[in-house]
Design a protein around this motif. Structure first.
Motif, short mmCIF file in Angstrom:
data_model
loop_
_atom_site.label_atom_id
_atom_site.label_comp_id
_atom_site.label_asym_id
_atom_site.label_seq_id
_atom_site.Cartn_x
_atom_site.Cartn_y
_atom_site.Cartn_z
N LEU A 71 0.82 -1.20 0.00
CA LEU A 71 0.00 0.00 0.00
C LEU A 71 0.87 1.27 0.00
O LEU A 71 0.49 2.29 -0.55
N GLN A 72 2.01 1.18 0.64
CA GLN A 72 2.81 2.38 0.88
C GLN A 72 4.00 2.48 -0.08
O GLN A 72 4.87 1.59 -0.11
N GLU A 73 4.03 3.59 -0.76
CA GLU A 73 5.13 3.83 -1.70
C GLU A 73 6.48 3.82 -0.95
O GLU A 73 7.49 3.35 -1.48
N GLY A 74 6.47 4.30 0.29
CA GLY A 74 7.72 4.33 1.07
C GLY A 74 8.31 2.94 1.27
O GLY A 74 9.54 2.77 1.26
N MET A 75 7.45 1.94 1.48
CA MET A 75 7.93 0.56 1.64
C MET A 75 8.51 0.07 0.31
O MET A 75 9.59 -0.53 0.26
N LEU A 76 7.77 0.33 -0.78
CA LEU A 76 8.24 -0.12 -2.10
C LEU A 76 9.56 0.57 -2.45
O LEU A 76 10.45 -0.03 -3.05
N GLN A 77 9.69 1.81 -2.04
CA GLN A 77 10.92 2.57 -2.29
C GLN A 77 12.11 1.91 -1.60
O GLN A 77 13.19 1.80 -2.16
N LYS A 78 11.89 1.45 -0.37
CA LYS A 78 12.97 0.76 0.37
C LYS A 78 13.37 -0.52 -0.35
O LYS A 78 14.54 -0.83 -0.50
N LEU A 79 12.35 -1.26 -0.78
CA LEU A 79 12.63 -2.51 -1.48
C LEU A 79 13.32 -2.25 -2.82
O LEU A 79 14.28 -2.94 -3.18
N ARG A 80 12.87 -1.20 -3.50
CA ARG A 80 13.47 -0.85 -4.80
C ARG A 80 14.98 -0.59 -4.62
O ARG A 80 15.80 -1.07 -5.39
N GLY A 81 15.31 0.11 -3.55
CA GLY A 81 16.71 0.40 -3.27
C GLY A 81 17.51 -0.87 -2.98
O GLY A 81 18.65 -1.02 -3.41
N LYS A 82 16.88 -1.82 -2.28
CA LYS A 82 17.56 -3.06 -1.91
C LYS A 82 17.85 -3.96 -3.10
O LYS A 82 18.86 -4.65 -3.14
N ILE A 83 16.92 -3.98 -4.05
CA ILE A 83 17.08 -4.94 -5.16
C ILE A 83 17.83 -4.33 -6.35
O ILE A 83 18.20 -5.05 -7.27
N HIS A 84 18.06 -3.03 -6.29
CA HIS A 84 18.70 -2.36 -7.42
C HIS A 84 20.07 -2.98 -7.73
O HIS A 84 20.94 -3.03 -6.87
N GLY A 85 20.20 -3.50 -8.92
CA GLY A 85 21.49 -4.03 -9.36
C GLY A 85 21.79 -5.45 -8.92
O GLY A 85 22.83 -6.00 -9.29
N ILE A 86 20.93 -6.09 -8.15
CA ILE A 86 21.23 -7.47 -7.73
C ILE A 86 20.66 -8.45 -8.76
O ILE A 86 19.78 -8.11 -9.55
N GLU A 87 21.16 -9.69 -8.69
CA GLU A 87 20.84 -10.69 -9.72
C GLU A 87 19.33 -10.90 -9.92
O GLU A 87 18.85 -11.07 -11.03
N VAL A 88 18.59 -10.91 -8.80
CA VAL A 88 17.17 -11.26 -8.90
C VAL A 88 16.24 -10.07 -9.23
O VAL A 88 15.03 -10.24 -9.30
N GLU A 89 16.85 -8.92 -9.44
CA GLU A 89 16.02 -7.71 -9.64
C GLU A 89 14.98 -7.90 -10.75
O GLU A 89 13.81 -7.52 -10.59
N SER A 90 15.37 -8.53 -11.86
CA SER A 90 14.46 -8.65 -13.00
C SER A 90 13.30 -9.62 -12.73
O SER A 90 12.33 -9.66 -13.48
#
Ligand SMILES: C[S@@+](CC[C@H](N)C(=O)[O-])C[C@H]1O[C@@H](n2cnc3c(N)ncnc32)[C@H](O)[C@@H]1O
Length: 185
Positions: A71-90
Motif C-alpha cells: 500500500l505504501q510507496e515508502g515501503m516499495l521505495q525501500k525494497l526498490r533500493g535493496k534490489i537495485h542491481g542485484i541478480e534477482v532484480e528482474s
C-alpha cells in the motif's frame, strides 16, 4: 515491531521488519520451503521493506516471478533500493496496491500475506480478490502477529477467507505467529 492494532505499519519502523535478529526467529527460506518451487509466480502481499521478497525471488529461480505488493510507496521505495542491481532484480515486480484493492490480474501459484491481513480494512473483499488471482492449484499462507490479533479476530479472518471460497487448513508453526494456509475450495 512496535505498531498498533488496525493501523498500517509505518515506513519509519521498516528497519524493525528486516534485521538479523528476525532472521534467527523467522527464517524466510525455512518458512517458505514447503510452498515455493522453481518457476512459480508468487505474490508477496504487504511486502513492506521486502524481508521475504528477495529470498522468494531466489527460490523461484530464473524462470519464476515475484510480485511484491504494498500500500505504501515508502515501503516499495525501500525494497526498490535493496534490489537495485542485484541478480534477482528482474524477477521482482513492485506493485502499489490500494487499501481495499490488490489491483492485479496476473494469476499466482502462491501468495504470502505475512503480518498484513489485520491491517486491511475490508478482509472479505481482499480474500475474494485473492481467490480470483490464485491458480486452481494455488495456495496462500496467512501469518498474523499473535499479540494484537486475538484468537477470535483470527477466527474471523479465517471465516472471511472461507466465505470467499478459500479452504483453510492448519498452517505451519512459526514463532510469534498465528498461521493458516488457504486453497481454492
Ligand atoms: C507489518 S508490515 C509486514 C511487512 C512484511 N510482510 C513482513 O513480514 O516483513 C505490513 C505491511 O503491509 C502493508 N499493508 C497494510 N495494509 C495494506 C493493504 N491494504 N494493502 C497492501 N499492503 C498493505 C503495510 O504498508 C506494510 O508494509
Amino acid at each position: 515491531m512496535n505498531y498498533k492494532k488496525n493501523r498500517v505499519c509505518p515506513v519509519e519502523i521498516a528497519g524493525g521488519l528486516d534485521n538479523r535478529f528476525r532472521r534467527w526467529l523467522q527464517n524466510p527460506r525455512k518458512i517458505l520451503k514447503p510452498y515455493i518451487k522453481e518457476g512459480m509466480a508468487v505474490l508477496d502481499f504487504g511486502c513492506g521493506p521486502g524481508y521475504f521478497t528477495i529470498e522468494i525471488a531466489q527460490m523461484v529461480g530464473k524462470f519464476g516471478r515475484v510480485i511484491a505488493a504494498d500500500l505504501q510507496e515508502g515501503m516499495l521505495q525501500k525494497l526498490r533500493g535493496k534490489i537495485h542491481g542485484i541478480e534477482v532484480e528482474s524477477r521482482i515486480a513492485l506493485h502499489r496496491s490500494e487499501a481495499n484493492k490488490i489491483g492485479l490480474s496476473e494469476k499466482v501459484d502462491f501468495a504470502l500475506a505475512f503480518y498484513v491481513v489485520h491491517e486491511i480494512p475490508n478482509q472479505k473483499e481482499f480474500f475474494k480478490e485473492l481467490e480470483s488471482i490464485l491458480h486452481p492449484s494455488g495456495q496462500v499462507l496467512v501469518v498474523e502477529p499473535p499479540f494484537h490479533v486475538s484468537k477470535s479476530a483470527f477466527a474471523d479472518t479465517i471465516g472471511k477467507a472461507r466465505d470467499a471460497g478459500l479452504k483453510p487448513a492448519k498452517g505451519p508453526k512459526i514463532l510469534f505467529s498465528k498461521t493458516v494456509t488457504l486453497k481454492k475450495g
